[in-house]
Write a protein that holds these residues in place. Structure first.
Motif: not given
Length: 71
Positions: A1-19, A24-32
């Motif tokens: 498991m690439n824990t470092q990549l996961i942590e980096s992705l979580v940090q990147a998502v947390r740094s996003l503005l609300e919009e 991101f959530e729309t692309k990730l969850y609603r387009e499946i």
């Protein structure tokens, strides 16, 4: 498991503005796409998750509801 990549992705998502996070959530969850009835039937046939139902009595008949439309 690439824990470092996961942590980096979580940090990147947390740094996003609300919009941005909303987009991101729309692309990730609603387009499946939802699985089709046929895909669900194949999953059921290959899985043992519903084997317990084989011992259950048949409570419904074909006349009880709408039939599944196979694609």
């Amino acid at each position: 498991m690439n824990t470092q990549l996961i942590e980096s992705l979580v940090q990147a998502v947390r740094s996003l503005l609300e919009e941005e996070r909303s987009l991101f959530e729309t692309k990730l969850y609603r387009e499946i796409p939802y699985p089709s009835n046929l895909e669900l039937a194949h999953l059921r046939d290959r899985s043992k998750a519903f084997d317990f139902l084989k011992d259950e009595p048949d409570l419904y008949t074909i006349e009880d509801g709408e039939s599944i439309k196979w694609e």
